[in-house]
Scaffold this motif. Sequence first.
Motif, PDB file in Angstrom:
ATOM      1  N   LEU A   1       3.604   6.924  -9.902  1.00  0.00           N
ATOM      2  CA  LEU A   1       2.854   5.951  -9.624  1.00  0.00           C
ATOM      3  C   LEU A   1       3.346   4.491  -9.852  1.00  0.00           C
ATOM      4  CD1 LEU A   1       0.421   5.246  -7.759  1.00  0.00           C
ATOM      5  CD2 LEU A   1      -1.118   5.355  -9.943  1.00  0.00           C
TER       6      LEU A   1
ATOM      7  N   ILE B   1       4.101   1.333  -7.619  1.00  0.00           N
ATOM      8  CA  ILE B   1       3.472  -0.150  -7.242  1.00  0.00           C
ATOM      9  C   ILE B   1       4.334  -1.138  -7.606  1.00  0.00           C
ATOM     10  CG2 ILE B   1       1.745  -1.423  -8.693  1.00  0.00           C
ATOM     11  CD1 ILE B   1       0.515   1.028  -9.676  1.00  0.00           C
TER      12      ILE B   1
ATOM     13  N   VAL C   1       0.978  -1.144   0.073  1.00  0.00           N
ATOM     14  CA  VAL C   1       0.066  -0.085   0.007  1.00  0.00           C
ATOM     15  C   VAL C   1       0.933   1.325  -0.003  1.00  0.00           C
ATOM     16  CG1 VAL C   1      -1.752   1.363   1.209  1.00  0.00           C
ATOM     17  CG2 VAL C   1      -1.771  -1.291   1.209  1.00  0.00           C
TER      18      VAL C   1
ATOM     19  N   PRO D   1       2.845   2.344  -3.768  1.00  0.00           N
ATOM     20  CA  PRO D   1       1.794   3.099  -4.648  1.00  0.00           C
ATOM     21  C   PRO D   1       1.568   4.563  -4.172  1.00  0.00           C
ATOM     22  CG  PRO D   1       0.769   1.165  -4.406  1.00  0.00           C
ATOM     23  CD  PRO D   1       1.989   0.982  -3.415  1.00  0.00           C
TER      24      PRO D   1
END
Lengths: 260, 274
Positions: free
Chosen positions: A45, A49, A33, A36
């Motif tokens: 982003l 990730i 979590v 990202p």
Amino acid sequence: MLLEGLLVALVYYVCDLLSLAWCANPMINRPIVLGPLVGLVLGNLEVGIQVGASVELVFLGVASIGSTMPANAALGGTIAAAFVILTNSNVEVALALAVPIGTLGVFTNELRKIITASFLPMFDKYVETGNVKAYDRSIIWVSALVQSFQAILVFLCIAFGTEYIDLILNTIPDPIIDGMTVAGGLLPAVGLGIMSVMLLGKKGSFLYYLLGFALVIFFNISTTAVAIIAFIIAGVELYRDMDLQAMIEKNKSKEEDFFS
Amino acid sequence: MNKNLVGYPKEEVAALKKMYWRSNFLESCFNPVRLQGLGFGFAIIPMLEYYYKDDPEGLKAALARHTQFFNTCPNVATFNLGIAAAMEKEVSLNKDFDAASVNSVKTALLGPTAGIGDAIFWVVLRTLASGIGISLANQGSILGAIIFVLIINVPSFIARWYLEITSYSAGIKLVKKMDQGGIITLVSKAASIIGLIMIGAMVASNVKLTTPLSFDIGGVPFELQSAFDMIMPGFLPLMLSLLVIYLLRKNVKANWLILGLIVIAICGSVIGIL
């Protein structure tokens, strides 16, 4: 790097505070979590990730069950993701960073708990005077305060580089760091001691305490297994006591019959 | 609205809802002495305020009971809160009810809820969530993180509410039944047996103390720790715990013990005996 450091530290702070204090462990401080989210505030982003997933995989086996926490995945994952994005390095660098920082994070977590313990006299004072409002307020601000120390560490790491952290750590003598870990192992004796004093009633009840201790030490069984054994023993005692009580009452009524 | 809550006064239902929201804060101020104890007190405050509206002394005593050592899986802790609140209600209504039995039952339930909760949330759901989440994230999808969070939190938030009202209503019925049967003192004695066994087990798994000290006797190295292990594994933690209980019974303040232990831990590490 000041602004970036501030943003990443803020993300870390919110996720850690919610996970470890304010929101019944929603696990939003896991690397999967945090990656990202760090990517989002740093404008990349996609990499966030990716790093989050890789670091999560590393820490997957490291469960945090009970009070032992072998690695601080939140701290490792946050700093690793931020470094990969800011320095344009590849994901392997993230893993090389996440593991040692995760280990350092175990110490900072212990330190946070010990600092929290120093607020206990204040809470006890509010309990003794029945000052519920002050108690409520203190729970909020103390947890917000102690959770901020590690966020500051994240900020320093991003803003000034990890060398800075090494420098600070090197000024703390090793025995002090070890001492904090030792203290973390000793302090549960006080909390459990207070409970024991409350529950130890008649002579002999202490043997049950020893039984629980021996079960874990010699057979290394889980607390659930201990609980099942404890329920059986308590149940046997309960039925015997009920029989005894019934017998005493029966005798009483017989005596009354006899004298009347 | 749940059928379990039908028949309760409005204020009581409101307090139960407040306790549910406050149960989120269970791990706030987590510390090595009482673990989740302070957070448990925070969560149960609305119920205590409802029961002890006109009894400030009772409120103080109840709050002192519920800010002691507590530790379980936060995702199922509302079960423990529900039972504790149900018993506390009986304490506030029935002067003959032994208040110490609240702590016995609380301690007795620590292990089972922790074991079951950790197995469901940490082992099953987290493994499931990580598996799905990581595979999605590896494809570069933000859905990985979102699904990870949902798989853990949707069951957690729903389960905690139903666990609370179920355990509360069942607890109230059970306590009433036992009280009428006149076996409540016997049950509280049985609960204290479970509590003590659990505390002993938690001492074994939570208190940690070893020494790296070793001597050289005639050229043969002798490690002190291995001698202790030969007497009994976990000998030092047990001795420490017994010493703490002895000192607490001699009315030494817990706060001094905490301070003393921190000082001993640091000094011991500096001179190399701990």
